[in-house]
Design a protein around this motif. Structure first.
Motif, mmCIF file in Angstrom:
data_model
loop_
_atom_site.group_PDB
_atom_site.id
_atom_site.type_symbol
_atom_site.label_atom_id
_atom_site.label_comp_id
_atom_site.label_asym_id
_atom_site.label_seq_id
_atom_site.Cartn_x
_atom_site.Cartn_y
_atom_site.Cartn_z
ATOM 1 N N LEU A 317 0.831 -1.206 0.000
ATOM 2 C CA LEU A 317 0.000 0.000 0.000
ATOM 3 C C LEU A 317 0.866 1.256 0.000
ATOM 4 C CD1 LEU A 317 -3.026 -0.642 2.403
ATOM 5 C CD2 LEU A 317 -3.098 -0.177 -0.043
ATOM 6 N N ALA A 318 1.902 1.252 0.844
ATOM 7 C CA ALA A 318 2.782 2.416 0.926
ATOM 8 C C ALA A 318 3.461 2.688 -0.405
ATOM 9 C CB ALA A 318 3.822 2.200 2.027
ATOM 10 N N ASP A 319 3.676 1.631 -1.196
ATOM 11 C CA ASP A 319 4.321 1.776 -2.495
ATOM 12 C C ASP A 319 3.314 2.012 -3.622
ATOM 13 O OD1 ASP A 319 7.242 1.499 -3.374
ATOM 14 O OD2 ASP A 319 6.190 0.377 -4.947
ATOM 15 N N GLY A 320 2.041 2.059 -3.275
ATOM 16 C CA GLY A 320 1.017 2.347 -4.273
ATOM 17 C C GLY A 320 0.551 1.167 -5.088
ATOM 18 N N LEU A 321 0.834 -0.061 -4.633
ATOM 19 C CA LEU A 321 0.399 -1.250 -5.366
ATOM 20 C C LEU A 321 -0.966 -1.704 -4.847
ATOM 21 C CD1 LEU A 321 3.556 -3.509 -5.833
ATOM 22 C CD2 LEU A 321 2.162 -2.467 -7.611
ATOM 23 N N VAL A 322 -1.986 -1.541 -5.654
ATOM 24 C CA VAL A 322 -3.330 -1.977 -5.282
ATOM 25 C C VAL A 322 -3.369 -3.496 -5.282
ATOM 26 C CG1 VAL A 322 -5.770 -1.937 -5.924
ATOM 27 C CG2 VAL A 322 -4.348 0.110 -6.245
ATOM 28 N N HIS A 323 -3.963 -4.081 -4.256
ATOM 29 C CA HIS A 323 -3.966 -5.531 -4.135
ATOM 30 C C HIS A 323 -5.122 -5.970 -3.243
ATOM 31 C CE1 HIS A 323 -1.867 -4.031 -0.594
ATOM 32 N NE2 HIS A 323 -2.176 -5.168 0.015
ATOM 33 N N GLU A 324 -5.295 -7.274 -3.165
ATOM 34 C CA GLU A 324 -6.284 -7.873 -2.264
ATOM 35 C C GLU A 324 -5.537 -8.688 -1.217
ATOM 36 O OE1 GLU A 324 -9.569 -11.495 -2.186
ATOM 37 O OE2 GLU A 324 -8.812 -10.734 -4.100
ATOM 38 N N GLN A 325 -5.847 -8.444 0.046
ATOM 39 C CA GLN A 325 -5.265 -9.230 1.130
ATOM 40 C C GLN A 325 -6.212 -10.378 1.429
ATOM 41 O OE1 GLN A 325 -4.236 -6.892 4.518
ATOM 42 N NE2 GLN A 325 -3.419 -8.595 5.679
ATOM 43 N N VAL A 326 -5.774 -11.596 1.168
ATOM 44 C CA VAL A 326 -6.632 -12.776 1.244
ATOM 45 C C VAL A 326 -6.452 -13.474 2.589
ATOM 46 C CG1 VAL A 326 -7.047 -15.068 0.248
ATOM 47 C CG2 VAL A 326 -6.563 -13.120 -1.244
ATOM 48 N N GLY A 327 -7.560 -13.949 3.132
ATOM 49 C CA GLY A 327 -7.464 -14.847 4.272
ATOM 50 C C GLY A 327 -7.692 -14.216 5.627
ATOM 51 N N LEU A 328 -7.511 -12.884 5.770
ATOM 52 C CA LEU A 328 -7.718 -12.250 7.072
ATOM 53 C C LEU A 328 -9.174 -11.820 7.202
ATOM 54 C CD1 LEU A 328 -4.451 -10.200 7.620
ATOM 55 C CD2 LEU A 328 -4.985 -12.554 8.207
ATOM 56 N N THR A 329 -10.060 -12.810 7.156
ATOM 57 C CA THR A 329 -11.498 -12.515 7.161
ATOM 58 C C THR A 329 -11.944 -11.904 8.472
ATOM 59 O OG1 THR A 329 -11.900 -14.806 7.828
ATOM 60 C CG2 THR A 329 -12.026 -14.318 5.491
ATOM 61 N N GLU A 330 -11.289 -12.270 9.584
ATOM 62 C CA GLU A 330 -11.704 -11.702 10.868
ATOM 63 C C GLU A 330 -11.400 -10.208 10.919
ATOM 64 O OE1 GLU A 330 -10.192 -12.255 15.356
ATOM 65 O OE2 GLU A 330 -11.234 -14.008 14.548
ATOM 66 N N ALA A 331 -10.218 -9.811 10.481
ATOM 67 C CA ALA A 331 -9.865 -8.391 10.477
ATOM 68 C C ALA A 331 -10.782 -7.613 9.533
ATOM 69 C CB ALA A 331 -8.402 -8.212 10.074
ATOM 70 N N HIS A 332 -11.069 -8.197 8.378
ATOM 71 C CA HIS A 332 -11.965 -7.537 7.429
ATOM 72 C C HIS A 332 -13.365 -7.403 8.018
ATOM 73 C CE1 HIS A 332 -14.567 -7.934 3.589
ATOM 74 N NE2 HIS A 332 -14.359 -6.665 3.851
ATOM 75 N N GLY A 333 -13.869 -8.489 8.612
ATOM 76 C CA GLY A 333 -15.211 -8.449 9.187
ATOM 77 C C GLY A 333 -15.320 -7.452 10.322
#
Length: 558
Positions: A317-333
């Protein structure tokens, strides 16, 4: 893209066995073939239904004809569900609405919501995350581990059992060798008269250590079911038709690091090693990702732990690369729940709810054992951390300032404040999960802003998405760069993969020949369609060290 079944795949599609065990290596087309079999099953069921209707009409009988059959496709992860949906669209065609794809826990949650309100599970009922349990103060709900047992209890009721038995004519289970005893029992409860297609690969059983499962035993159990048949798919990989990466992965699985397959893959540039001496390897990973994206390739980046995944995500993110963070469903929820609390605070709810929601989010991003992390404790009592208290007071003022005359919010301003609140929260990692949630919060706020702003619309939508995220329901959003830990890799594929290893990583108590750990090498190396990169420190775990040394010998390094 047109799907053309070949060889044993045709046998899978044509089979009418009550139980069909389909075994095949990574990339051999198990999932796509199973979807094609689902289409054939539905077409045959529709033909039988049509003949039944015609017969009743000719006989002059008024007969209640059942609804068209559906197919249930169960998987273990939300990301795998999204991939199954993507891959199946061109295969299932117009019957797509009758193919239901879900995780075990997502399906259990659906059953509980459908039948639980009348049988001991009153609404509203939430999924309780581990972070909620630790922080405390949660309302009524079920923990993740309680979902399947609760659904199994409901399946003991005739009306529940009968409903799903008539709904599904075929149940497909992906990676069935990974089912533990409870999941296996649950699988048998769902539509017991329906056909079963069980997809598996013993080489991809990477959860044995913490799920206490044995892939060979589970396959043997499946073959003892009435009418069971087995089909072995050809080892040809559709992911890498050249066979270069699958052959190298097979050699690594066997710990045969002098095999020609590894030499071939390394000299052809299909597998490479990049060293890093300082930092965490983030700069090297970012460089590889940028090069891959410049070529138009999709990228999957793997790390060993959720902490490493979050840290790398923050660097991207700090480098400006848009991406999807997979697997951390608890943090997302819990980011969704925290943002809902901020919206409700702006509209007038007590700030103690906001503080608890923010503390839960912080706890979810840290995930450090069975204790509440310091920042979450401070969030509950900000007076113990004056800088945090000042930041939260500024956030509170900004939230109140987003509400205009008549108590109606300036939705654009409120969205901006909620999105930027991550800085005030001060979490050490996990920014991408907050930003991912903020996009969904923005949509919910717009839905609620139709004439008179309706907070209930925001609450209903965000809580639904939160629960779906926690149980693995719903499709993951797609991004050309995805970041995940190693145990999220199954069922995924990308043009280019990058594995970031760290020093002093723990891979269990195994030693050579690493019978379980080596399966992780196999899974990781078979995710790539074009190239696989390893980004490594000077010192690494013995599970990986011989592979890296072999690749370096063959010139597969930068």
């Amino acid at each position: 893209m047109t799907y053309e079944a070949r060889g044993e795949q045709e046998d899978v599609i044509k089979s009418t066995a009550p139980v069909l065990v389909v075994l095949g290596g990574a990339g051999t087309g198990k999932t796509t073939t199973a979807v094609a079999a689902a289409r054939r099953h539905l077409e045959d069921a529709d033909e039988r239904l049509m003949l039944r209707r015609r017969a009743a009409h000719r006989a002059g009988r008024r007969t209640r004809v059942p609804a068209p059959e559906r197919v249930l496709f169960l998987s273990f992860s939300r990301t795998a569900v999204a991939q199954i949906i993507d891959r199946s669209s061109h295969v299932i065609g117009p019957l797509a609405t009758r193919l239901e794809v879900a995780t075990f826990h997502g399906f259990a949650w659906r059953v509980i919501n459908s039948y639980g309100p009348h049988h001991g599970y009153p609404q509203p009922l939430a999924v309780l995350s581990e972070a909620q349990r630790l922080v405390g103060g949660a309302g009524p709900g079920l923990t993740y581990s309680q979902l399947v047992p609760a659904a199994m209890e409901l399946f003991s009721l005739d009306k529940v059992r009968n409903h799903y038995d008539t709904r599904y004519g075929l149940v497909i289970c992906d990676e069935f060798q990974d089912t533990d005893d409870q999941e296996w029992q649950f699988l048998q409860q769902i539509a017991p008269t329906a056909r079963r297609i069980l997809l598996g690969d013993t080489n991809q059983c990477i959860y044995a250590g913490f799920k206490h499962i044995n892939a060979d035993t589970r396959i043997a159990t499946a073959m003892q079911l009435p009418g069971a048949d087995k089909i072995m798919l050809s080892p040809l990989s559709y992911r890498d038709p050249s066979g270069t990466l699958p052959a190298a992965a097979e050699a690594a699985l066997r710990r045969d690091f002098t095999h020609d397959a590894l030499r071939t893959a390394a000299t052809a540039g299909r597998i490479s090693v990049t060293d890093y001496a300082d930092g965490h390897g983030h700069a090297e990973v970012i460089d590889l990702a940028r090069r891959a994206r410049k070529d138009g390739s999709t990228v999957s980046i793997f790390t060993h732990t959720n902490v490493a995944t979050s840290s790398l995500s923050d660097a991207l993110l700090a480098d400006g690369l848009v991406h999807e963070q997979v697997g951390l469903t608890e943090a997302h929820g819990e980011a969704l729940a925290a943002q809902l609390a901020l919206v409700k605070y702006a509209m007038g709810i007590p700030d103690s709810e906001v503080l608890r929601s923010l503390a839960i989010y912080v706890q979810a991003t840290e995930r450090k054992g069975n204790r509440v992390v310091p920042l979450a404790q401070q969030m509950l009592n900000p007076a113990t951390n004056p800088p945090l208290q000042n930041a939260l007071e500024r956030l509170a003022r900004d939230l109140r300032a987003s509400i205009g005359e008549g108590g109606q919010p300036n939705v654009a301003r409120l969205t901006e404040v909620v999105t930027n609140a991550y800085t005030a929260v001060g979490a050490g990692r996990g920014q991408e999960t907050w930003m991912q949630a903020a996009r969904q919060t923005r949509i919910a706020l717009r839905h609620a802003d139709r004439g008179s702003f309706d907070t209930a619309v925001v609450e209903q939508e965000l809580l639904r998405v939160r629960d779906e995220a926690l149980v693995g329901a719903g499709a993951a959003r797609r991004a050309p760069i995805q970041v995940m830990n190693l145990h999220q890799t199954k069922g995924r594929e990308a043009d280019v993969t990058t594995l970031l290893l760290g020093e002093n990583e723990f891979h269990g108590s195994e030693g050579e020949p690493y019978p379980t750990g080596s399966k992780l090498l196999y899974v990781v190396m078979t995710r790539a369609r074009k190239r696989a990169h390893l980004v490594v420190p000077n010192r690494m775990h013995g599970l990986w060290a011989p592979l890296v040394a072999a690749l370096r010998r063959e010139g597969g390094g930068f």
